[in-house]
Design an enzyme around this catalytic site. Structure first.
Site, PDB file in Angstrom:
ATOM      1  N   ASP A   8       0.829  -1.161   0.063  1.00 51.08           N
ATOM      2  CA  ASP A   8       0.021  -0.131  -0.144  1.00 51.08           C
ATOM      3  C   ASP A   8       0.824   1.268  -0.003  1.00 51.08           C
ATOM      4  O   ASP A   8       1.677   1.437   0.986  1.00 51.08           O
ATOM      5  CB  ASP A   8      -0.984  -0.189   1.603  1.00 51.08           C
ATOM      6  CG  ASP A   8      -2.020  -1.165   1.195  1.00 51.08           C
ATOM      7  OD1 ASP A   8      -1.652  -2.026   0.212  1.00 51.08           O
ATOM      8  OD2 ASP A   8      -2.967  -1.156   2.123  1.00 51.08           O
ATOM      9  N   ASP A 129     -15.619  -4.264  -2.014  1.00 52.34           N
ATOM     10  CA  ASP A 129     -15.136  -3.770  -0.663  1.00 52.34           C
ATOM     11  C   ASP A 129     -16.473  -3.309   0.197  1.00 52.34           C
ATOM     12  O   ASP A 129     -17.096  -2.073  -0.194  1.00 52.34           O
ATOM     13  CB  ASP A 129     -14.212  -2.761  -0.473  1.00 52.34           C
ATOM     14  CG  ASP A 129     -12.785  -3.153  -1.482  1.00 52.34           C
ATOM     15  OD1 ASP A 129     -12.405  -4.401  -1.572  1.00 52.34           O
ATOM     16  OD2 ASP A 129     -12.035  -2.363  -2.034  1.00 52.34           O
TER      17      ASP A 129
END
Length: 240
Positions: A8, A129
């Site tokens: 990330d 998500d």
């Protein structure tokens, strides 16, 4: 089942966020390429790279890092802030092997069909998500009216074949992956679902693999906190 170690990116650094909250950030490395190479050295064939800057609408981009990673001996699944076909094209041209579409898929499901036609079904993954049963958008800062099952079925009709499912309440919290909802999504939609969010121990990877219905698992915090090694995760993924 494929294991995707996560990288990330925020401000050029490798970070992890709790439940996607930018105020709950931990920096693990200031050298993304060294991190990527370490995962490759431990056996990774894929890396899941998240452009958090793009997800949070920052002007900072991470395509340069994607370009460098794509030169390594690994395939990169790339996501974050790709909210139109032009942005998808830039990520593809920068070397992404698979592009993850989230907000755009919710806002314009037909854009998924266009992306599949342009890049191929194997190059596109849709992000489902969810928090409290609803798919989130805009870097998990906004909630849509759609459930993962509802949206997943619609996007399958648009040509999507790969999907990423994150139980956002579990992401980065080491509380255990949501096996039941991940399997249900794969079973009900026909999508090849990649599990994400909360993987904390090898037994969870084994459980996902043994269902025979989960295509992969993204692992972040557990690897960075050295709960287990990537080699051990790869072995667990072969337990079916």
């Amino acid at each position: 089942m494929i294991i995707y170690p996560a990288i990330d990116l925020r401000g050029g650094k490798v970070v992890r966020l709790r439940e996607g909250d930018p105020k709950r950030q931990i920096v693990f490395s200031e050298d993304p390429m060294a991190t990527a190479q370490s995962w490759i050295d431990q056996g990774a064939s894929w890396i899941h790279m998240v452009n958090l800057d793009g997800a949070f609408n920052s002007q900072i981009g991470n395509l340069r890092i994607l370009e460098e990673a794509a030169k390594l001996d690994v395939r990169v699944q790339y996501t974050g802030g790709l909210r139109d076909l032009t942005a998808l094209g830039r990520a593809w041209d920068s070397g992404a092997s698979r592009i993850v579409i989230g907000t755009l898929a919710v806002r314009e499901p037909t854009a998924v069909a266009q992306a599949v036609a342009r890049f191929g079904a194997d190059a596109i993954c849709v992000a489902l998500d969810a928090k409290d049963g609803k798919v989130l958008t805009h870097g998990w800062t906004e909630s849509s009216a759609r459930s993962p099952l509802d949206l997943g079925a619609l996007l399958y009709e648009q040509g999507a074949r790969h999907a990423l499912y994150t139980d956002v309440r579990r992401d980065g919290g080491m509380s255990g992956v949501n096996v039941d909802d991940t399997v249900a999504l794969a079973r009900e939609t026909g999508l090849r679902v990649i599990a994400s969010g909360g993987v904390s121990q090898l037994s969870e990877i084994e459980e996902l693999a043994q269902t025979g219905m989960v295509a992969g698992a993204i692992i972040g915090m557990a690897l960075y906190q050295k709960r287990f090694t990537l080699a051990e995760a790869l072995t667990a993924a072969r337990s079916n």
